[in-house]
Design a protein around this motif. Structure first.
Motif, short mmCIF file in Angstrom:
data_model
loop_
_atom_site.label_atom_id
_atom_site.label_comp_id
_atom_site.label_asym_id
_atom_site.label_seq_id
_atom_site.Cartn_x
_atom_site.Cartn_y
_atom_site.Cartn_z
N SER A 91 0.85 -1.20 0.00
CA SER A 91 0.00 0.00 0.00
C SER A 91 0.88 1.25 0.00
N THR A 92 0.46 2.28 -0.70
CA THR A 92 1.25 3.52 -0.75
C THR A 92 0.34 4.74 -0.68
N VAL A 93 0.86 5.79 -0.08
CA VAL A 93 0.17 7.07 -0.07
C VAL A 93 1.18 8.12 -0.52
N SER A 94 0.80 8.94 -1.48
CA SER A 94 1.71 10.01 -1.87
C SER A 94 0.95 11.32 -2.11
N LEU A 95 1.70 12.40 -2.08
CA LEU A 95 1.15 13.73 -2.35
C LEU A 95 1.67 14.17 -3.70
N LYS A 96 0.76 14.71 -4.51
CA LYS A 96 1.15 15.08 -5.86
C LYS A 96 0.82 16.54 -6.10
N LYS A 97 1.88 17.34 -6.35
CA LYS A 97 1.65 18.76 -6.65
C LYS A 97 1.33 18.91 -8.12
N PRO A 98 0.50 19.92 -8.49
CA PRO A 98 0.15 20.09 -9.91
C PRO A 98 1.40 20.22 -10.76
N GLY A 99 1.51 19.36 -11.75
CA GLY A 99 2.66 19.39 -12.64
C GLY A 99 3.96 18.92 -12.02
N GLY A 100 3.94 18.59 -10.75
CA GLY A 100 5.17 18.20 -10.07
C GLY A 100 5.24 16.70 -9.84
N ALA A 101 6.30 16.28 -9.20
CA ALA A 101 6.48 14.87 -8.92
C ALA A 101 5.72 14.48 -7.65
N ALA A 102 5.51 13.20 -7.49
CA ALA A 102 4.81 12.72 -6.29
C ALA A 102 5.81 12.53 -5.16
N THR A 103 5.39 12.86 -3.93
CA THR A 103 6.21 12.61 -2.75
C THR A 103 5.58 11.46 -1.98
N ASP A 104 6.34 10.42 -1.77
CA ASP A 104 5.81 9.27 -1.03
C ASP A 104 5.74 9.62 0.46
N VAL A 105 4.53 9.62 1.02
CA VAL A 105 4.36 9.96 2.44
C VAL A 105 3.82 8.76 3.22
N SER A 106 3.99 7.57 2.67
CA SER A 106 3.44 6.36 3.32
C SER A 106 3.88 6.26 4.78
N ALA A 107 5.14 6.65 5.06
CA ALA A 107 5.64 6.53 6.42
C ALA A 107 4.98 7.52 7.37
N SER A 108 4.36 8.56 6.81
CA SER A 108 3.73 9.60 7.64
C SER A 108 2.22 9.41 7.78
N VAL A 109 1.72 8.29 7.22
CA VAL A 109 0.27 8.06 7.26
C VAL A 109 -0.02 6.74 7.94
N VAL A 110 -1.01 6.73 8.82
CA VAL A 110 -1.57 5.46 9.30
C VAL A 110 -2.86 5.26 8.54
N ILE A 111 -2.90 4.23 7.69
CA ILE A 111 -4.12 3.89 6.98
C ILE A 111 -4.99 3.13 7.98
N SER A 112 -6.17 3.66 8.27
CA SER A 112 -6.98 3.09 9.36
C SER A 112 -7.50 1.70 9.01
N PRO A 113 -7.13 0.68 9.84
CA PRO A 113 -7.67 -0.65 9.55
C PRO A 113 -9.12 -0.80 10.00
N SER A 114 -9.65 0.21 10.74
CA SER A 114 -10.99 0.04 11.30
C SER A 114 -12.09 0.70 10.47
N VAL A 115 -11.72 1.12 9.25
CA VAL A 115 -12.72 1.59 8.29
C VAL A 115 -12.44 0.80 7.01
N LEU A 116 -13.47 0.22 6.40
CA LEU A 116 -13.22 -0.55 5.17
C LEU A 116 -12.73 0.41 4.09
N GLN A 117 -11.55 0.10 3.54
CA GLN A 117 -10.82 1.06 2.72
C GLN A 117 -11.10 0.92 1.22
N ARG A 118 -11.13 2.07 0.55
CA ARG A 118 -11.13 2.11 -0.92
C ARG A 118 -9.77 1.62 -1.41
N LYS A 119 -9.78 1.01 -2.59
CA LYS A 119 -8.51 0.49 -3.11
C LYS A 119 -7.65 1.61 -3.71
#
Ligand SMILES: [Zn+2]
Length: 530
Positions: A91-119
């Protein structure tokens, strides 16, 4: 255990030795904790064999204290869950600026296991202040804000004009409903640094554990799939770069309980979440002491505590087992003690008492939510819930905080029994922590039933305050919430006697507890939530 804590333990032990109070070998209350928090029960994870064993122990004690079975199968009420594990490596989470590259922020996010998640979620981010949608109370962070197709960022807390209870309700109840109705794809929550209770690393580690939702879909907070996560506030400036706002300014406003601005952020969110979902069943334990008054016995007062804890995990300040001695074997032990005290005193309360020991609390107050929706006993006639979760007897009992005490006549009851034994009811010192909606009593509140949870409260500026703070930092949801920690057993006994008196007072009163007229929660008596 840290050095500072070991020294503190020494002081406590010395203090105990000089007074005629129970020790860890003679305290009945501690005796139950010693069983439930032992290695044999492996952290009592909802749905696990360790939990089942613990539930059987509780049922056995209820039986030996003369309580009637009041579940749907003997003392048990089976609760169905879907258990979700996030596949973090995929699983990955990243931030994407308009026209810019994506920054991987997976380490800074807790994806909640207690809500059924969108893929897959590709969405603009909208900062929606505190995420509070309570137009009926005169505050709406979403007024004029279009969040359709967006992921909403919000900062925990709330403005001065709302009570702690209203803020609590807004996050637990109003936000999920609003986000789904408004067509938002999910949320990212941020914690203001001063409201952080456990280190980010521990929150991050918790994201690797399984989460659960109830199998009965209509009882879930979110009906559909959403992206749900928490963002590390020490990295939060990343979210706001290029938006004309800084996180530090927002925190300063939130610390002062001022209204927050609302705006779109520069980066968009790109998330890919892989999760596996499997069905699991677990049990609430329900026992009853029937009332003695021919007309009042129809009504019931519920005493509740949660039996489940976090199971096992990577060893960290401990042995790999989350023992949950205070959270909440302590509350269950109090219920078992009160059952014993009732039995020994041949107490004959006028109203019936339901002893409710629930599963799924750590997974989002799910066992109590199920019971409140499907009571196995006295349905429609439950008049109060008195909940006990981690009351923390770390020092002598002088002051208690009653979560919900300002909302109903139960506050007067706590004040009255407290004054009989020299214990003062004090205001909630940390309304921003939203404790009222964070334990099982809230599921009774949702159904219109007055409820209260009592915990010990240190006097401000005392060493006890520091002691409690340290407990949260070092032991809350950590493996160090174990049998080696120092506790004040005399304080625990005093707490149990207070709870006993409160229970009898509420059960014997000529009329049932009532909501205060100005309580925000009084509305649920007329219109219960699902
Ligand atoms: Zn807990």
């Amino acid at each position: 255990m840290s050095r500072a804590c070991a020294a503190l333990a020494g002081i406590l032990v010395a203090g105990l030795a000089s007074a005629a109070v129970p020790d860890k070998d003679t305290s009945r209350w501690w005796g139950h904790i010693k069983v439930l928090a032992s290695n044999d029960f492996a952290g009592r994870l909802t749905g696990s064999p360790g939990y089942r064993k613990a539930a059987e122990y509780v049922a056995q004690v209820f039986q030996s204290e003369g309580l009637k079975p009041a579940g749907s199968q003997g003392y048990f009420q089976s609760v169905g869950f879907e258990s979700q594990t996030i596949q973090l490596a995929r699983s990955t989470v990243s931030l994407k600026k308009p026209g810019g590259a994506a920054t991987d922020v997976s380490a800074s996010v807790v994806i909640s296991p207690s809500v059924l998640q969108r893929k897959d979620t590709h969405a603009p981010l909208v900062f929606a202040g505190y995420g509070i949608h309570l137009p009926e109370a005169g505050y709406d962070d979403f007024a004029g804000l279009d969040v359709r197709g967006a992921v909403v960022i919000y900062l925990t807390g709330g403005p001065d004009q709302l009570s702690g209870a209203q803020r609590a309700h807004a996050v637990a109840e109003a936000l999920p409903r609003f986000l789904e109705q408004a067509g938002a794809l999910g949320y990212l929550s941020l914690t203001a640094p001063k409201n952080r209770e456990v280190p980010w690393e521990r929150q991050k580690a918790a994201g690797a554990q399984t989460g659960m939702v109830l199998s009965e879909k209509s009882l879930r907070r979110y009906q559909g799939l959403v992206f749900a996560g928490a963002f590390d506030e020490t990295k939060a400036e990343l979210l706001f770069e290029g938006s004309g706002h800084r996180f530090s300014e927002l925190v300063a406003l939130a610390d002062a309980h001022k209204p927050l601005p609302h705006f779109s952020t520069a980066p968009a969110l790109d998330a890919h979440v892989e999760a596996s979902v499997t069905p699991v069943a677990s049990d609430n334990v329900v026992a009853e002491l029937p009332g003695s008054d021919p007309s009042l016995k129809e009504e019931a007062v519920v005493l509740s505590a949660h039996l489940d804890h976090l199971g096992t995990g990577t060893p960290d300040h401990g042995d790999g087992i989350f023992h949950g001695a205070m959270d909440d074997a302590s509350g269950v032990a109090s219920l078992l003690e009160i059952a014993r005290m009732m039995h020994a005193a041949k107490a004959k309360p006028h109203r019936s008492l339901i002893f409710l020991v629930v599963c799924g609390e750590e997974k989002g107050l799910l066992g109590s939510r199920y019971f409140a929706a499907h009571p196995t006993s006295h349905a429609g006639h439950i008049v109060a819930d008195i909940n006990t979760d981690m009351f923390l007897p770390l020092y002598p009992l002088k002051r208690v905080v009653g979560f919900g005490a300002d909302e109903s006549s139960l506050g007067q009851d706590v004040r009255a029994v407290g004054s009989e034994v020299g214990v003062a009811l004090v205001p909630d010192p940390m309304p921003d922590h939203l404790v009222f909606v964070r334990s099982d009593q809230y599921n009774f509140v949702r159904k219109g039933t007055p409820a209260v949870m009592i915990a010990m409260s240190p006097a401000p500026g005392t060493p006890q305050e520091e002691q409690q703070k340290q407990w949260f930092m070092q032991r809350y949801h950590a493996q160090a919430d174990d049998l080696a920690q120092p506790v004040d057993l005399a304080a625990a006994d005093a707490y149990n006697r207070l709870l006993y008196r409160l229970t009898l007072r509420v059960a014997d009163a000529s009329s049932p507890p009532t909501w205060n007229e100005n309580s925000f929660f009084a509305r649920f008596a007329k219109q219960p939530l699902p």
